[in-house]
Design an enzyme around this catalytic site. Structure first.
Site, mmCIF file in Angstrom:
data_model
loop_
_atom_site.group_PDB
_atom_site.id
_atom_site.type_symbol
_atom_site.label_atom_id
_atom_site.label_comp_id
_atom_site.label_asym_id
_atom_site.label_seq_id
_atom_site.Cartn_x
_atom_site.Cartn_y
_atom_site.Cartn_z
ATOM 1 N N ARG A 611 0.240 -0.754 6.705
ATOM 2 C CA ARG A 611 -0.944 -0.440 5.807
ATOM 3 C C ARG A 611 -1.809 0.528 6.557
ATOM 4 O O ARG A 611 -2.600 1.001 5.772
ATOM 5 C CB ARG A 611 -1.348 -1.527 5.270
ATOM 6 N N VAL A 612 -1.724 0.623 7.958
ATOM 7 C CA VAL A 612 -2.659 1.488 8.526
ATOM 8 C C VAL A 612 -2.228 2.815 8.273
ATOM 9 O O VAL A 612 -3.097 3.875 8.350
ATOM 10 C CB VAL A 612 -2.787 1.114 9.852
#
Length: 746
Positions: A611-612
């Protein structure tokens, strides 16, 4: 026969002979000529054979001479090799002997230290016992009386009504107070004590216990005010038994040690609270009393056992036992320590293997820690965090390109058993060598042999120098498995709050959740889904929230967490996997089918995500691997449909071919980390199609040789990638030309 007939016969013979001669003359001449030529040819061949025989004889002689020379050279080389091997073997034997000697010396020191401590503790206990018997004699009666008077004077300053005492007074209108002493107190002494307590407490009685030796012990509810000699001698024995000696004191004699301990003993009143064990089973016990105890507080049992408070009820507290509880019996005394359970922390923890309480289990002696830190600590505030922008390179192409990990991130590694979850974590730890990252590996519920293999491999690769292993093996009680991750996080937070980067691996949290479920059921907490308690989500959320990247005002340190979850038959929708997925910043899903098909690491690109995203990638990697995930996902989808038909168009065949080569490129052996610049070059070459016509079996060689060729031809490209910059357009064009020229020579 007449003459006429005879002449006629002769004439006929002559005519016939002449005719035959005329007919066969040419044939006979040709036959003799051919025979002559053949004889001449045979003679020539015989001559050539003689020459060849002579030449062969010469060659044989030369070969014999060469063989003799080679034999002599080989013998000389063999002798030299034997001498070198002998010297190397002698050197190796010497090194092994030195290593054995060093190990023997170290073992001897450890045994001496252990024996020194044990002998000191035994002598202290014997001295304490003899001192107690001696102090009971009439010779020391004045000193015992003075101790009672001093106690009465000091107790004025320390006695106070605890919250539990006030509650008992309000409910029962009475509070029992017992005063124990080795001899009955005089009326005057009882009057003084009663005057001190009469404002608050009632029902004061004096109990005689000659085992107290001297002094007075007063118990108000659960609180004990102990000023007896027996208590001081007992604490002295425990201090010698449990506290490790400093390195510069190891050579002190036992007598000096006893003198040192005795000289440090004070005569102040020790105030503490006690309770009684009312039941014990399966690592859980219930203790009466301890009305003022805190949740999570460490308790002391008789012997070396420690416990942690888990449940607070009106009449008793639930305690999990951190160790062997076979000696605990109903009615045993339990003492409060007054502080939350904590573990030692410090630089000396690097390179060590400790248990869930921070005690060394690697046989290398005591750890000189810099202090202690509570295992349950609050997570950093939102105001003290900053975004994840600094990459943490794993050295694994499939992860650094598809699901990048940044410093301060929480990336879940999830999959069935035996799919390579631990291998990814260990590869990541090994790749941090020389990068200033402190690593912590928390082994939860694993076999001790497995942990030993992990430690051995990390030691061989030089990774134990910056790694701490926290081991809560499968043979330990469930409470040790429960607190092990929190202990590892506390050790990591010490470095994080000092501005350093930390990588912590929890292997695995499924076993911690199972241990917590066992504890909760034994504590009779109501079960929920899959028999887990209702706060199992909070179990992992408060642990993983401690991983963060701090802002510069807070030191700028970071702690990156790699929790591992084991699934059953690939079911990621189970209770614990879904909980942890919702807490973390992405997951790396390992698939059993891919693992058994030879794709390792067996990462499922469709279910794995970070998700980064690109924020945790170097710009060059983000530039070349931008469409890699989409291409691989498209390839997997087309490959599944291509199994049902053979009539494929050119575009589909090209996509399948590119996907096969890219999948082969992303395969990687364990402990074979790749530098980020090597990954960028290899992925760019495959993305641009330079590997499309390479045999799949030759892909490792293509990758290796292409990377070396480009690094030699374009050193400025390596500098650009390592500097964290994007690759300029002109450099990309030059890279294409370089790869094209390499392809012509491959």
């Amino acid at each position: 026969m007449t003459i006429k007939d005879f002449l006629f016969a002769v004439i006929n013979f002559v005519i016939l002979f002449g005719a035959l001669f005329l007919i066969t003359r040419k044939m006979i001449v040709r036959m003799f000529k051919e025979r002559k030529e053949k004889i001449a040819q045979d003679l020539e061949q015989s001559h050539q054979a003689d020459l060849e025989s002579q030449r062969l004889s010469t060659d044989v002689a030369q070969a014999r001479d060469q063989a003799r020379q080679q034999e002599d050279a080989l013998l000389a080389e063999t002798r030299a090799q034997v001498e070198r091997s002998s010297r190397e073997a002698e050197k190796l034997r010497t090194e092994e002997a030195d290593a054995l000697r060093r190990n023997a010396i170290q073992t001897e020191k450890q045994l001496r230290s252990q024996m020194h401590g044990q002998v000191s503790a035994q002598v202290i206990r014997q001295v304490a016992s003899q001192a107690g018997e001696t102090l009971k004699t009439s010779t020391f009666a004045p000193e015992r009386q003075a101790l009672v008077e001093r106690y009465i004077e000091q107790v004025k300053e320390v006695v106070a009504a605890m919250p539990s005492d006030i509650l008992n007074m309000n409910e029962l209108k009475k509070l029992n107070i017992s005063i124990a002493s080795p001899e009955p107190l005089t009326d005057e002494e009882m009057k003084k004590v009663t005057q001190i307590l009469c404002e608050t407490f009632l029902s004061v009685r004096n109990e005689v216990d000659d085992g107290l030796v001297g002094g007075v012990r007063m118990q108000v509810g659960d609180t004990v005010y102990d000023g007896t000699l027996a208590h001081q001698l007992d604490r002295l024995s425990q201090e010698v038994e449990f506290n490790s000696r400093m390195d510069d004191q190891e050579e002190l004699s036992v007598l000096e040690s006893i003198r040192e301990k005795l000289s440090g003993t004070d005569n102040s009143i020790d105030v503490y609270q006690t309770g009684k064990v009312i039941s014990v089973s399966d690592g859980i016990c219930h203790v009466s009393g301890l009305a003022d105890v805190m949740a999570g507080e460490m308790l002391e049992f008789e012997g070396s056992l420690r416990g942690m408070v888990m449940d607070l009820d009106k009449n008793n507290v639930g305690v999990v036992l951190l160790g062997d509880f076979s000696t605990i019996q109903e009615g045993d005394t339990v003492r409060r320590t007054g502080h939350i359970i904590e573990v030692p922390v410090g630089e000396a923890m690097c390179g060590r293997v400790v248990d869930a309480l921070g005690r060394p289990v690697d046989g290398k002696g005591p750890i000189q820690n810099d202090g202690f830190r509570a295992v349950e600590s609050p997570a950093p505030s939102v105001l003290h965090r900053q975004g994840v922008t600094v990459p943490l390179q794993t050295g694994i192409k499939a992860i650094d390109a598809l699901v990048p990990i940044g410093r301060g991130q929480r990336e879940l590694i999830i999959g069935d058993r035996q799919t390579g979850k631990t291998a990814i974590a260990l590869d990541t730890i090994v790749n941090q060598k020389g990068k200033g990252v402190h690593c912590i590996y928390v082994a939860i519920g694993q076999k001790e042999s497995t942990v030993a293999n992990v430690v051995r491999k990390l030691t061989e690769l030089g990774a134990m120098d910056y790694t701490t292993v926290v081991c809560a093996s499968a043979s330990e009680p469930a409470p040790m498995l429960y607190i092990a991750p929190y202990a590892g996080a506390a050790i990591g937070e010490y470095f994080m709050y000092k501005g350093k980067d930390v990588l912590i691996v929890y292997d695995d949290l499924s076993k911690q959740a199972a241990a917590y479920r066992e504890i909760s059921l034994l504590l009779q907490r109501p079960p929920g889904r899959e028999a887990y308690p209702g706060d199992v989500f909070y179990l992992h959320s408060r642990l993983l929230e401690r991983a963060a990247r701090l802002d510069e005002a807070s030191g700028g340190g970071s702690m990156t967490a790699l929790p591992i979850i084991e699934t059953q038959a690939g079911d990621i929708s189970a209770y614990i996997p879904t909980n942890v997925i919702s807490i973390t910043d992405g997951q790396i899903f390992l698939e059993t089918g891919l693992f058994h098909s030879g794709t390792r690491p067996a990462i499922n690109v469709g279910l794995s995500v970070s998700r980064v995203g690109g924020a945790a990638q170097v710009p060059a990697m983000k530039q070349v691997a931008g469409r890699l995930r989409t291409d691989l996902a498209q390839y997997r989808e087309l490959a599944s449909f291509a199994q049902f038909g053979s009539d494929l168009d050119a575009s589909t065949q090209a996509t399948l071919l590119r996907g096969q080569h890219m999948t082969e490129l992303l395969k990687q052996d364990q402990f074979a980390a790749r530098a980020v610049e090597d990954q960028v070059i290899a992925i760019f070459a495959a993305n641009e199609g330079y590997a499309d016509d390479v045999d799949l079996a030759d892909m490792p060689r293509f990758e290796r040789e292409a990377v070396e060729y480009v690094k030699q031809a374009m050193p400025e490209l390596v500098d650009t990638i390592c500097a964290g910059k994007k690759i300029p357009a002109d450099m990309l064009d030059k890279l294409r030309e370089t790869l094209k020229s390499f392809k012509e020579t491959f």
